[in-house]
Design a protein around this motif. Structure first.
Motif, short mmCIF file in Angstrom:
data_model
loop_
_atom_site.label_atom_id
_atom_site.label_comp_id
_atom_site.label_asym_id
_atom_site.label_seq_id
_atom_site.Cartn_x
_atom_site.Cartn_y
_atom_site.Cartn_z
N MET A 1 67.91 51.06 25.27
CA MET A 1 68.39 51.80 24.88
C MET A 1 66.66 51.95 24.46
O MET A 1 66.10 50.99 23.80
CB MET A 1 68.77 50.94 23.61
CG MET A 1 70.44 51.74 23.84
SD MET A 1 71.08 51.22 22.16
CE MET A 1 70.26 49.26 21.36
N GLN A 2 66.29 53.34 24.25
CA GLN A 2 64.93 53.78 23.97
C GLN A 2 64.85 53.85 22.58
O GLN A 2 65.80 55.11 22.05
CB GLN A 2 64.47 55.10 24.61
CG GLN A 2 62.94 55.69 24.75
CD GLN A 2 61.31 54.45 25.17
OE1 GLN A 2 62.22 53.61 26.67
NE2 GLN A 2 60.94 54.46 24.54
N PRO A 3 63.52 53.31 21.66
CA PRO A 3 63.40 52.88 20.44
C PRO A 3 63.23 54.82 20.03
O PRO A 3 61.60 54.95 21.08
CB PRO A 3 62.72 52.03 20.24
CG PRO A 3 62.51 51.26 21.37
CD PRO A 3 63.14 51.42 22.27
N VAL A 4 63.77 55.33 18.95
CA VAL A 4 62.26 56.82 18.86
C VAL A 4 61.86 56.79 17.27
O VAL A 4 62.47 55.34 16.66
CB VAL A 4 63.95 57.69 18.49
CG1 VAL A 4 64.10 57.84 19.90
CG2 VAL A 4 64.49 57.37 17.89
N LEU A 5 60.60 57.07 17.26
CA LEU A 5 60.26 57.30 15.98
C LEU A 5 60.26 58.49 15.46
O LEU A 5 59.57 59.55 17.04
CB LEU A 5 58.97 56.81 15.51
CG LEU A 5 57.62 56.30 14.75
CD1 LEU A 5 56.62 55.38 15.61
CD2 LEU A 5 57.21 57.96 14.29
N PHE A 6 60.17 58.83 14.07
CA PHE A 6 60.50 60.18 13.38
C PHE A 6 58.82 61.00 13.37
O PHE A 6 58.14 59.91 12.22
CB PHE A 6 61.97 60.15 13.00
CG PHE A 6 63.05 60.77 13.22
CD1 PHE A 6 63.51 60.97 14.33
CD2 PHE A 6 63.78 59.50 12.76
CE1 PHE A 6 64.40 60.61 14.73
CE2 PHE A 6 64.96 59.87 13.08
CZ PHE A 6 65.12 60.16 14.59
N ASP A 7 58.30 62.00 13.63
CA ASP A 7 57.04 62.06 13.30
C ASP A 7 57.54 62.90 11.63
O ASP A 7 58.82 62.61 11.70
CB ASP A 7 56.25 63.49 13.85
CG ASP A 7 55.29 64.15 13.66
OD1 ASP A 7 53.98 63.66 12.87
OD2 ASP A 7 55.31 65.64 12.96
N SER A 8 56.42 62.89 10.86
CA SER A 8 56.63 63.84 9.36
C SER A 8 57.65 65.01 9.40
O SER A 8 58.72 65.17 8.46
CB SER A 8 55.57 64.12 8.49
OG SER A 8 54.72 62.45 8.96
N SER A 9 57.08 65.82 10.22
CA SER A 9 58.12 67.20 10.61
C SER A 9 59.74 66.84 10.71
O SER A 9 60.42 68.08 9.90
CB SER A 9 57.94 67.42 11.16
OG SER A 9 57.71 66.79 12.86
N ILE A 10 60.54 66.00 10.91
CA ILE A 10 61.75 65.88 10.94
C ILE A 10 61.90 65.09 9.49
O ILE A 10 62.73 65.55 9.15
CB ILE A 10 61.83 64.40 11.93
CG1 ILE A 10 61.74 65.08 13.92
CG2 ILE A 10 63.34 63.93 12.12
CD1 ILE A 10 61.80 66.34 14.09
N TYR A 11 61.37 64.06 8.83
CA TYR A 11 62.21 63.35 7.80
C TYR A 11 61.51 65.21 6.61
O TYR A 11 62.57 64.66 6.24
CB TYR A 11 60.54 62.15 7.38
CG TYR A 11 61.09 61.07 8.24
CD1 TYR A 11 62.22 60.43 7.44
CD2 TYR A 11 60.31 60.36 8.91
CE1 TYR A 11 62.64 59.28 8.42
CE2 TYR A 11 60.66 59.14 9.58
CZ TYR A 11 61.93 58.67 8.88
OH TYR A 11 62.42 57.68 9.49
N ILE A 12 60.47 65.55 6.87
CA ILE A 12 60.53 67.16 6.24
C ILE A 12 61.78 67.74 5.87
O ILE A 12 62.05 68.03 5.42
CB ILE A 12 59.52 67.51 6.08
CG1 ILE A 12 57.83 66.67 5.61
CG2 ILE A 12 59.97 68.76 5.41
CD1 ILE A 12 56.70 67.13 6.28
N MET A 13 61.83 68.44 7.51
CA MET A 13 63.47 68.94 7.67
C MET A 13 64.96 68.66 7.07
O MET A 13 65.36 68.71 6.40
CB MET A 13 63.89 68.80 8.63
CG MET A 13 62.92 70.06 9.45
SD MET A 13 62.92 70.79 11.13
CE MET A 13 63.03 69.28 12.26
N ALA A 14 64.61 66.67 6.97
CA ALA A 14 65.66 66.26 6.95
C ALA A 14 66.12 65.89 5.06
O ALA A 14 66.84 66.31 4.74
CB ALA A 14 66.01 64.59 6.74
N LEU A 15 64.68 65.87 4.30
CA LEU A 15 64.95 65.94 3.11
C LEU A 15 65.30 67.00 2.52
O LEU A 15 65.41 66.87 1.68
CB LEU A 15 63.29 65.03 2.71
CG LEU A 15 63.12 64.09 2.77
CD1 LEU A 15 61.49 63.31 2.26
CD2 LEU A 15 64.52 62.59 1.95
#
Length: 142
Positions: A1-15
């Motif tokens: 399993m390859q770990p992932v890290l979300f950039d701020s742009s992904i969190y902003i869309m989710a929020l």
């Protein structure tokens, strides 16, 4: 399993999705473990309203408890400076342009060191950074 890290742009869309945010992030990550960059955390705190600060605080708490907060080290900072200098020379970026890319470069350098895939909606900047220092990244615009 390859770990992932979300950039701020992904969190902003989710929020912006409010109640569906957690489901949205889990769908993007799949079964891979998720990491949080300390740089992304700083960007989220800087942009959140006082009323929504508890969401970012909970995010920080949960990732800290899981031991999955990625903090740039000395090598990451040095690599960031070198990459930004090369990028500025190739694309004729001025100081402001380089400054705007510093956080993204720190995210990319530290994730690259750990073999973590960066998930972003910002293909332009991460694509340019990848020209000078290979790291895993992918675009998600949903």
């Amino acid at each position: 399993m390859q770990p992932v890290l979300f950039d701020s742009s992904i969190y902003i869309m989710a929020l912006r999705m409010k109640d569906d945010a957690t489901l949205s992030l889990r769908r993007i990550a799949g079964s891979e473990p998720i990491w949080l960059s300390a740089v992304v955390l700083e960007e989220l705190y800087a942009g959140v309203t006082a009323r929504e600060r508890h969401v970012v605080e909970r995010l920080e708490r949960d990732f800290d408890r899981a031991g999955r907060i990625l903090v740039p080290n000395l090598v990451d900072w040095a690599q960031t400076g070198k990459v930004l200098a090369r990028l500025a020379a190739k694309y004729d970026y001025e100081q402001i342009g380089k400054g705007r890319l510093t956080n993204d470069a720190l995210i990319a350098m530290s994730a690259g060191r750990m073999g973590i895939t960066v998930v972003t909606a910002n293909s332009r900047d991460f694509g340019k950074l990848a020209e000078f220092r290979p790291f895993r990244w992918r675009v998600n615009n949903s």
